[in-house]
Scaffold this active site. Sequence first.
Site, PDB file in Angstrom:
ATOM      1  N   PHE A 186      -9.255   0.431   2.080  1.00  0.00           N
ATOM      2  CA  PHE A 186      -7.934   0.967   2.470  1.00  0.00           C
ATOM      3  C   PHE A 186      -7.932   2.492   2.299  1.00  0.00           C
ATOM      4  CE2 PHE A 186      -7.225  -3.326   0.727  1.00  0.00           C
ATOM      5  CZ  PHE A 186      -6.649  -3.961   1.816  1.00  0.00           C
TER       6      PHE A 186
ATOM      7  N   SER B  88      -8.424  -0.290   8.620  1.00  0.00           N
ATOM      8  CA  SER B  88      -8.236  -0.958   9.909  1.00  0.00           C
ATOM      9  C   SER B  88      -7.735   0.011  10.975  1.00  0.00           C
ATOM     10  CB  SER B  88      -7.247  -2.122   9.759  1.00  0.00           C
ATOM     11  OG  SER B  88      -6.031  -1.639   9.237  1.00  0.00           O
TER      12      SER B  88
ATOM     13  N   ALA C 102      -9.813  -5.241   6.062  1.00  0.00           N
ATOM     14  CA  ALA C 102     -10.465  -5.216   4.750  1.00  0.00           C
ATOM     15  C   ALA C 102     -10.861  -6.613   4.282  1.00  0.00           C
ATOM     16  CB  ALA C 102      -9.529  -4.571   3.731  1.00  0.00           C
TER      17      ALA C 102
ATOM     18  N   CYS D 207       0.932  -1.116  -5.375  1.00  0.00           N
ATOM     19  CA  CYS D 207       2.076  -0.193  -5.307  1.00  0.00           C
ATOM     20  C   CYS D 207       3.344  -0.961  -4.946  1.00  0.00           C
ATOM     21  CB  CYS D 207       1.811   0.943  -4.326  1.00  0.00           C
ATOM     22  SG  CYS D 207       1.556   0.402  -2.637  1.00  0.00           S
TER      23      CYS D 207
END
Length: 394
Positions: free
Chosen positions: A228, A251, A278, A338
Site C-alpha cells: 500500500f 493497486s 495487495a 488507521c
Amino acid sequence: MSDQSTIRLKAGRDRSLRRHHPWIMSGSVDRVTGDPQPGDTVLVIDDANRPVALASYSPHSSIRARVWTFDIEQSIDDDFVANRVAAAAERRHRLGIANGDAVRLVFGEADGLPGLVVDRYGPVVVFQITTVGVDARRDAVVSALASLDGVECVYERSDGDNRSREGLEPRTGVRHGSLPADVWAREGDLRFHVDVEHGHKTGFYIDQRDSRRLVARHSRDRAVLNVFGYTGSFSVAAARGGAASITTIDSSGPALRLAEANARANNVDIGDLVEADAFTELRSLRDRRASFDLIVLDPPKLANNPNQVDRATRAYKDLNLLALKLLRPGGLLFTYSCSGAVSSDLFQKVVAGAAVDANREAHIVGRLGQPSDHPIPLHFPEAEYLKGLIVLTL
Ligand code: SAH
C-alpha cells in the site's frame, strides 16, 4: 443572552460534558428552544436549567451539537475562531517538529475546533471543513491561516465523505494567494510531492512521519517490501536508510508514478514497483517463496464505522498473516491500522491471531501511533485512529 437558542439535556446526560467531552448526541437532547439554524451557537443547559457549554448546532447529524467552549461568557465570533487557529499553530511550534517540515496545524476537537483539519506544507496551507459550525465561520478560518508567518497560499479541500452527513456540499479551491506548481512535504532531508488538489486527505500522510524515520533506521542492507505504497514515502525512507532492495505494491498506477517521482526528487532508487491488488500479490509472493527482512503494511482505512469492524478485522488478519509468512526469521513487520473503529487492543489481537495461523513466533518490539501534531485529548479518546506495531519474527 436572552435570545440565545438552547439545548436542554436529559437528566444525567451532562456527565460526559462535565468531563469536557465535546459531543452532544441526538439521544441526549431533551428539548431545543429558539429555532437555531445549522451552525448557530446554542447554549447547552442541564435538566435543572444550569448552563453547561456553548456549542454549534448540527440538526442533520447524530452528533447534534459540538462544544465550542465550557466558558459560557465567551462570544463565539470570528475572533474566537481566529484565536483558536492561532493557538493551535502556536502549540505546534513547541513540539519540536523541524521548522519547514510538513505539519498538521489543526486537528479538530484536539484544538477546540470540531470539524476543522489544517495541514501545512511550507508556504501552502490546506484545510478541510466537515461541520456546519466551522463552515459558517470559514472566512475567519481563511484569514487566520493567511496571516500565519510565511503562508502564501490557503487551499480548501472540503471534499470528505463526512460533509454530506452535515448537509454540506463539497467545496475545493484556492482561498488565498495562488497555488504553486510544486508543493512539497518536507521531512528532515526528504521531500515528497503533494497533490493538494487531488491527493488523499490534504495530499500527504503527515501522520506517518515518526514511522518513516524508524523504517529508515531499520532498513540498512535489508530487503524491504512496502505494501500500500501510495506516495512511496516509506520506500524513499527505506532507500535513504540504505535498503538492499525495495519492492512497492499499490493497486493504483498514478500512486506508483508518484512514488517514482518522489524517488527521483530524493535521488534514490526505490527498485520494483508492482501495480496489483495487495491481497493477490502477497499470495503470489508467498507461492513464489519470496522473502523479505522488513515489511511495511499500511492499508487504507478498512473500517469506516463500527458496523464494518468484523469485515475489516478479517482483512487485517489476512494481510498480516501473509506478511508474517513472507518475513525471514529476525525480520521486522511495521503493521498499521488507521481505522478509528478498530481499537489498539483489537488490532493487537488480530496480529496475534495472524502469527498463530502463520505458525510464526513473534514479539512486539515497538508500538506506534499518531505523532505529536495529531494529539489525543485525554477527554476525547475518539481522536485516536492510527495505531501500529513493530513485530519481530523469531
Ligand atoms: N503508506 C502510504 C499510505 C497508504 S494509503 C504512504 O506512506 O503514503 C493506501 C494506499 O493503498 C493507496 O495508495 C491505495 O491506492 C492503495 N490501495 C487501496 N486498496 C488496495 C489494494 N487492495 N491493493 C493494493 N493497494 C491498495
